[in-house]
Design a protein around this motif. Structure first.
Motif, mmCIF file in Angstrom:
data_model
loop_
_atom_site.group_PDB
_atom_site.id
_atom_site.type_symbol
_atom_site.label_atom_id
_atom_site.label_comp_id
_atom_site.label_asym_id
_atom_site.label_seq_id
_atom_site.Cartn_x
_atom_site.Cartn_y
_atom_site.Cartn_z
ATOM 1 N N GLU A 18 3.785 10.553 21.862
ATOM 2 C CA GLU A 18 3.976 9.208 21.319
ATOM 3 C C GLU A 18 3.601 9.159 19.845
ATOM 4 N N TYR A 19 2.579 9.896 19.446
ATOM 5 C CA TYR A 19 2.214 9.921 18.026
ATOM 6 C C TYR A 19 3.382 10.407 17.169
ATOM 7 N N ARG A 20 4.176 11.313 17.706
ATOM 8 C CA ARG A 20 5.323 11.832 16.956
ATOM 9 C C ARG A 20 6.241 10.699 16.508
ATOM 10 N N GLN A 21 6.326 9.654 17.315
ATOM 11 C CA GLN A 21 7.242 8.551 17.014
ATOM 12 C C GLN A 21 6.817 7.752 15.787
ATOM 13 N N VAL A 22 5.521 7.685 15.529
ATOM 14 C CA VAL A 22 5.038 6.820 14.451
ATOM 15 C C VAL A 22 4.596 7.596 13.214
ATOM 16 N N LEU A 23 4.559 8.925 13.308
ATOM 17 C CA LEU A 23 4.154 9.727 12.160
ATOM 18 C C LEU A 23 5.318 9.922 11.195
ATOM 19 N N ALA A 24 5.018 9.814 9.907
ATOM 20 C CA ALA A 24 6.015 10.082 8.876
ATOM 21 C C ALA A 24 6.307 11.578 8.835
ATOM 22 N N GLU A 25 7.371 11.955 8.188
ATOM 23 C CA GLU A 25 7.673 13.376 8.030
ATOM 24 C C GLU A 25 6.522 14.045 7.281
ATOM 25 N N GLY A 26 5.987 15.093 7.853
ATOM 26 C CA GLY A 26 4.840 15.763 7.253
ATOM 27 C C GLY A 26 3.514 15.109 7.587
ATOM 28 N N GLY A 27 3.547 14.024 8.374
ATOM 29 C CA GLY A 27 2.316 13.353 8.759
ATOM 30 C C GLY A 27 1.470 14.220 9.689
ATOM 31 N N GLU A 28 0.201 13.882 9.788
ATOM 32 C CA GLU A 28 -0.725 14.723 10.545
ATOM 33 C C GLU A 28 -1.533 13.935 11.567
ATOM 34 N N VAL A 29 -1.916 14.634 12.624
ATOM 35 C CA VAL A 29 -2.974 14.193 13.519
ATOM 36 C C VAL A 29 -4.184 15.078 13.219
ATOM 37 N N VAL A 30 -5.329 14.453 12.955
ATOM 38 C CA VAL A 30 -6.535 15.215 12.617
ATOM 39 C C VAL A 30 -7.611 14.916 13.650
ATOM 40 N N LEU A 31 -7.996 15.927 14.396
ATOM 41 C CA LEU A 31 -9.039 15.808 15.414
ATOM 42 C C LEU A 31 -10.327 16.439 14.911
ATOM 43 N N PHE A 43 0.836 -1.195 0.000
ATOM 44 C CA PHE A 43 0.000 0.000 0.000
ATOM 45 C C PHE A 43 0.876 1.251 0.000
ATOM 46 N N ARG A 44 0.344 2.295 -0.603
ATOM 47 C CA ARG A 44 1.090 3.550 -0.761
ATOM 48 C C ARG A 44 1.401 4.189 0.594
ATOM 49 N N GLU A 45 0.477 4.110 1.510
ATOM 50 C CA GLU A 45 0.691 4.656 2.847
ATOM 51 C C GLU A 45 -0.283 4.001 3.814
ATOM 52 N N VAL A 46 -0.065 4.260 5.090
ATOM 53 C CA VAL A 46 -0.903 3.686 6.145
ATOM 54 C C VAL A 46 -1.479 4.824 6.979
ATOM 55 N N ARG A 47 -2.774 4.740 7.270
ATOM 56 C CA ARG A 47 -3.435 5.738 8.114
ATOM 57 C C ARG A 47 -4.179 5.022 9.232
ATOM 58 N N LEU A 48 -4.252 5.673 10.370
ATOM 59 C CA LEU A 48 -4.877 5.096 11.553
ATOM 60 C C LEU A 48 -6.152 5.846 11.912
ATOM 61 N N ASP A 49 -7.236 5.106 12.090
ATOM 62 C CA ASP A 49 -8.496 5.653 12.593
ATOM 63 C C ASP A 49 -8.613 5.178 14.038
ATOM 64 N N GLN A 102 4.018 0.737 19.913
ATOM 65 C CA GLN A 102 4.218 -0.711 19.910
ATOM 66 C C GLN A 102 3.494 -1.373 18.740
ATOM 67 N N LEU A 103 2.556 -0.657 18.155
ATOM 68 C CA LEU A 103 1.763 -1.211 17.054
ATOM 69 C C LEU A 103 2.304 -0.826 15.686
ATOM 70 N N PHE A 104 3.001 0.317 15.625
ATOM 71 C CA PHE A 104 3.516 0.819 14.350
ATOM 72 C C PHE A 104 4.978 1.204 14.496
ATOM 73 N N GLY A 105 5.691 1.105 13.384
ATOM 74 C CA GLY A 105 7.099 1.449 13.397
ATOM 75 C C GLY A 105 7.312 2.941 13.281
ATOM 76 N N PRO A 106 8.538 3.408 13.500
ATOM 77 C CA PRO A 106 8.853 4.829 13.370
ATOM 78 C C PRO A 106 8.516 5.346 11.980
ATOM 79 N N GLY A 107 7.761 6.435 11.920
ATOM 80 C CA GLY A 107 7.419 7.060 10.640
ATOM 81 C C GLY A 107 6.480 6.254 9.771
ATOM 82 N N GLU A 108 5.787 5.290 10.335
ATOM 83 C CA GLU A 108 4.964 4.396 9.507
ATOM 84 C C GLU A 108 3.607 4.984 9.130
ATOM 85 N N LEU A 109 3.105 5.922 9.904
ATOM 86 C CA LEU A 109 1.764 6.454 9.667
ATOM 87 C C LEU A 109 1.813 7.827 9.007
#
Length: 272
Positions: free
Chosen positions: A148-161, A48-54, A112-119
């Motif tokens: 903790e989200y910072r650890q799994v977000l890719a560069e430029g990745g976002e948290v959307v609330l 897959f091109r990328e992974v996103r978490l809901d 623990q569920l995702f690797g560094p920069g995976e999301l």
């Protein structure tokens, strides 16, 4: 995760549903950390091109609609209510959404569920506000979670609330700042500004009750290093002073607002 508990309908056998739609449920998510895009791709097809978490996916309406629109993106939905996982997995299986995977649990430790920069993105759709100070640690936008989200977000990745709770939105703004995030979007009418965004069942239900959808999107900026909590933790601190003028009471804060209104009435009576 969302504070609106799903009811078990008549003749609904949870274990049977979970078994029937097990193909869309991942029970060993830590084993996939760092390789979700490859491991979840159908056999013979590219990763897959990328992974996103809901995070707090409920019955999966948002994840399913997102998966339909972007078949080359993997959507991972996590929820702590087994009945919600059962419904979401049913959606994925019956609609043939091979890019939608459900994980039972509360997602307390995403690193623990995702690797560094995976999301590429973490969606927080109408999370439980936990208005009381003593319960604040359960908020998905508390400082510790955002760090903790910072650890799994890719560069430029976002948290959307997205939330119906203005107090939670305003609290979140303090937490994003403390955690070193930079805002990329802020709205007091997210549905009006982005009408074509996929919606969740909670958004539809609360909007029908008169809720406005508040939104914040943010991306990790400079590492804040060691940081301490400085914001008020009770969401009552973020309510307006004039509670009588509060037309819509955010879900999960009805008791808090009622208590504050009664306290104000009692105080006024004592001063007469």
């Amino acid at each position: 995760m969302h504070g609106m508990h799903a009811r078990l309908p008549k003749n609904f056998v949870l274990e049977e549903r979970l078994e029937r739609y097990a193909d869309a449920i991942e029970l060993r998510p830590t084993a996939l950390a760092g390789r979700w895009a490859e491991a979840c791709a159908p056999i013979g097809e590219p990763a897959f091109r990328e992974v996103r978490l809901d995070l707090g996916c409920g019955k999966g309406q948002f994840s399913a609609e997102s998966a339909r629109r972007e078949p080359d993106v993997l959507f991972v939905g996590i929820d702590g209510e087994p009945i919600c996982i059962a419904y979401a997995a049913q959606r994925a299986c019956e609609e043939g959404l091979r890019n939608m995977v459900l994980v039972p649990g509360r997602g307390e430790h995403v690193s623990q569920l995702f690797g560094p920069g995976e999301l590429e993105r973490i969606h927080l759709n109408f999370p439980t506000p936990f208005p009381r100070k003593k319960d604040a640690a359960g908020r998905l936008v508390i400082l510790e979670r955002l760090l903790e989200y910072r650890q799994v977000l890719a560069e430029g990745g976002e948290v959307v609330l997205k939330t119906d709770s203005l107090p939670l939105r305003d609290f979140a703004l303090t937490q994003f700042e403390l955690a070193g995030y930079e805002l990329t979007w802020q709205s007091d009418d997210a549905r009006g500004e982005r009408p074509d965004d996929p919606g969740s069942e909670y958004e539809a239900r609360l909007s029908a009750q008169g809720a406005c959808v508040y939104a914040v999107a943010a991306t990790p900026g400079e590492d804040p290093g060691q940081v301490e909590q400085t914001a008020p933790l009770s969401l009552a601190e973020y309510l307006p002073e004039d509670l009588d003028g509060l037309g819509y009471v955010p879900h999960g804060m009805q008791g808090t607002v009622t208590n504050l209104r009664n306290r104000a009435i009692n105080e006024a009576m004592r001063q007469r």
